[in-house]
Scaffold this motif. Structure first.
Motif, mmCIF file in Angstrom:
data_model
loop_
_atom_site.group_PDB
_atom_site.id
_atom_site.type_symbol
_atom_site.label_atom_id
_atom_site.label_comp_id
_atom_site.label_asym_id
_atom_site.label_seq_id
_atom_site.Cartn_x
_atom_site.Cartn_y
_atom_site.Cartn_z
ATOM 1 N N THR A 175 27.528 35.138 42.052
ATOM 2 C CA THR A 175 28.705 35.865 41.585
ATOM 3 C C THR A 175 29.373 35.077 40.467
ATOM 4 O O THR A 175 29.553 33.856 40.569
ATOM 5 N N PHE A 176 29.780 35.793 39.399
ATOM 6 C CA PHE A 176 30.410 35.170 38.243
ATOM 7 C C PHE A 176 31.704 35.911 37.902
ATOM 8 O O PHE A 176 31.850 37.104 38.162
ATOM 9 N N GLU A 177 32.619 35.171 37.296
ATOM 10 C CA GLU A 177 33.824 35.754 36.706
ATOM 11 C C GLU A 177 33.878 35.294 35.255
ATOM 12 O O GLU A 177 33.931 34.103 34.978
ATOM 13 N N ILE A 178 33.852 36.249 34.318
ATOM 14 C CA ILE A 178 33.823 35.925 32.900
ATOM 15 C C ILE A 178 35.242 35.973 32.350
ATOM 16 O O ILE A 178 35.885 37.028 32.356
ATOM 17 N N LEU A 179 35.740 34.828 31.885
ATOM 18 C CA LEU A 179 37.075 34.760 31.293
ATOM 19 C C LEU A 179 36.932 34.468 29.807
ATOM 20 O O LEU A 179 36.327 33.459 29.417
ATOM 21 N N LEU A 180 37.466 35.337 28.969
ATOM 22 C CA LEU A 180 37.336 35.227 27.527
ATOM 23 C C LEU A 180 38.652 34.758 26.921
ATOM 24 O O LEU A 180 39.710 35.320 27.199
ATOM 25 N N ARG A 181 38.567 33.729 26.061
ATOM 26 C CA ARG A 181 39.763 33.232 25.375
ATOM 27 C C ARG A 181 39.533 33.319 23.871
ATOM 28 O O ARG A 181 38.653 32.643 23.338
ATOM 29 N N THR A 182 40.280 34.164 23.210
ATOM 30 C CA THR A 182 40.126 34.342 21.770
ATOM 31 C C THR A 182 41.183 33.525 21.024
ATOM 32 O O THR A 182 42.246 33.210 21.578
ATOM 33 N N TYR A 183 40.886 33.198 19.776
ATOM 34 C CA TYR A 183 41.790 32.411 18.950
ATOM 35 C C TYR A 183 42.141 33.164 17.674
ATOM 36 O O TYR A 183 41.318 33.899 17.128
ATOM 37 N N GLU A 184 43.365 32.969 17.213
ATOM 38 C CA GLU A 184 43.807 33.500 15.933
ATOM 39 C C GLU A 184 43.745 32.370 14.906
ATOM 40 O O GLU A 184 44.306 31.296 15.123
ATOM 41 N N PRO B 248 45.483 29.985 20.442
ATOM 42 C CA PRO B 248 45.014 31.023 21.360
ATOM 43 C C PRO B 248 45.764 32.332 21.137
ATOM 44 O O PRO B 248 46.965 32.338 20.859
ATOM 45 N N SER B 249 45.052 33.435 21.223
ATOM 46 C CA SER B 249 45.663 34.746 21.036
ATOM 47 C C SER B 249 46.661 35.027 22.152
ATOM 48 O O SER B 249 46.420 34.706 23.321
ATOM 49 N N SER B 250 47.776 35.629 21.782
ATOM 50 C CA SER B 250 48.801 35.951 22.781
ATOM 51 C C SER B 250 48.379 37.120 23.662
ATOM 52 O O SER B 250 48.971 37.371 24.705
ATOM 53 N N GLU B 251 47.320 37.855 23.246
ATOM 54 C CA GLU B 251 46.851 39.017 24.008
ATOM 55 C C GLU B 251 45.500 38.748 24.660
ATOM 56 O O GLU B 251 44.713 39.661 24.848
ATOM 57 N N ALA B 252 45.219 37.505 24.981
ATOM 58 C CA ALA B 252 43.940 37.162 25.606
ATOM 59 C C ALA B 252 43.804 37.876 26.947
ATOM 60 O O ALA B 252 44.742 37.921 27.748
ATOM 61 N N ARG B 253 42.622 38.432 27.199
ATOM 62 C CA ARG B 253 42.380 39.161 28.439
ATOM 63 C C ARG B 253 42.136 38.186 29.595
ATOM 64 O O ARG B 253 41.468 37.171 29.431
ATOM 65 N N GLY B 254 42.651 38.532 30.749
ATOM 66 C CA GLY B 254 42.419 37.715 31.924
ATOM 67 C C GLY B 254 41.302 38.295 32.771
ATOM 68 O O GLY B 254 40.288 38.764 32.263
#
Length: 308
Positions: free
Chosen positions: A235-244, A289-295
């Motif tokens: 089982t995996f949980e994918i957490l994405l962190r985007t940057y501006e 880091p983007s302020s709208e990063a998805r959790g």
């Protein structure tokens, strides 16, 4: 995606024609899917764009409005389609989709079963992965959603390799015609453990299964059922962190501690600029880091059918 020719690989090098679907790109978070129709126009804050001016241009072209504003005309790839499609249900995004396709070992020619279809975000990417000779059979218990998804697949040009059916997979299981034929199966169901025994019958030996669940309790119950016929359960949980990444102005002079000194009074700053001909600040590139990063979106549970 563009209409698929079974004798060729997918290609987006063709020119835009009447009836094509294009993605209007204003900026990374503002895009819209539009069907090209000669005589029609598209209007936004940058002005009015005539569809007739788009016909004959290659995908990726920069086009201008009557006011001088511009947009880009992009090919409707699965990645872009995920960002512009209508949300009938919660969808999978690019980070989860790419992980699913890689871990399910989906390649051209595979036969993939999916339940449920939802908004078709994952289905479109699965279609590209199995093209041109594979096929995706996707099922949804909701007839209206299935009809809407079917229409979307026709718009994106993948309807030749995607078959949408209305069926309650949790209650009825997968159709017996797929018994032992599926290379991979994807489940996005409230109670996936009810469909796992049927999925085991559909898979080829050593076939792979993935179940997407938003709650860890669903994962735990699914894993209990998976242990009967499956191995290599993960089982995996994918957490994405985007940057501006932006260009900002920083003070040109810094002290020995690499800290900006206090700026002189306004009149003195003006005199410095007048004498040197240079601004006391210079542009530099910064990333944050983007302020709208998805959790959290959900948990991905993978398993491989045991070879008995």
């Amino acid at each position: 995606m563009l209409p698929i020719n079974s004798s060729q690989k997918l290609s987006f090098t063709k020119s835009i024609d009447h009836g094509d679907l294009v993605i209007i790109y204003e900026r990374h978070d503002t895009m819209k899917a539009v069907k090209v129709s000669e005589g029609s126009s598209f209007q936004n804050r940058f002005g009015m764009f005539k569809h007739s001016d788009w016909i004959g241009k290659p995908f990726g072209s920069k086009v201008y409005s009557h006011k001088g504003g511009f947009v880009y005309l992009l090919a409707p790839t699965p990645e872009l389609w995920t960002l512009v499609l209508s949300h009938r249900t919660q969808i999978l995004y690019i980070a989860d989709i790419s992980f699913v396709i890689m871990y399910l070992e989906i390649v051209p020619g595979c036969l993939v079963l999916e339940s449920g279809t939802g908004s078709g975000s994952l289905t479109t990417s699965l279609a590209r992965a199995v093209a041109p000779h594979g096929h995706v059979y996707t099922f949804d218990f909701h007839e209206h959603r299935a009809t809407s998804a079917r229409e979307d697949f026709e718009r994106t040009g993948v309807n030749s390799i995607v078959t949408v059916s209305v069926r309650d997979i949790q209650g009825e299981g997968f159709p017996e015609e797929f018994c032992g034929r599926a290379d991979s199966i994807f489940l996005d169901l409230p109670q996936p453990w009810l469909a796992i025994p049927s999925a085991a019958k559909m898979l080829k030996p050593d076939g792979t299964l993935c179940s997407f669940s938003p709650c860890i309790e669903q994962v735990q119950r699914s894993c209990e059922v998976l242990r009967t016929n499956f191995t290599d359960i993960r089982t995996f949980e994918i957490l994405l962190r985007t940057y501006e990444v932006r260009e900002v102005k920083m003070d040109a002079c810094r002290d020995s501690n690499n800290e900006s000194p206090k700026k002189p009074p306004c009149k003195r700053r003006q005199m410095i600029g007048a004498n040197n001909g240079d601004d006391i600040s210079s542009p530099t590139v910064m990333a944050k880091p983007s302020s709208e990063a998805r959790g959290h979106t959900g948990y991905l549970t993978f398993a491989r059918l045991k070879c008995l």
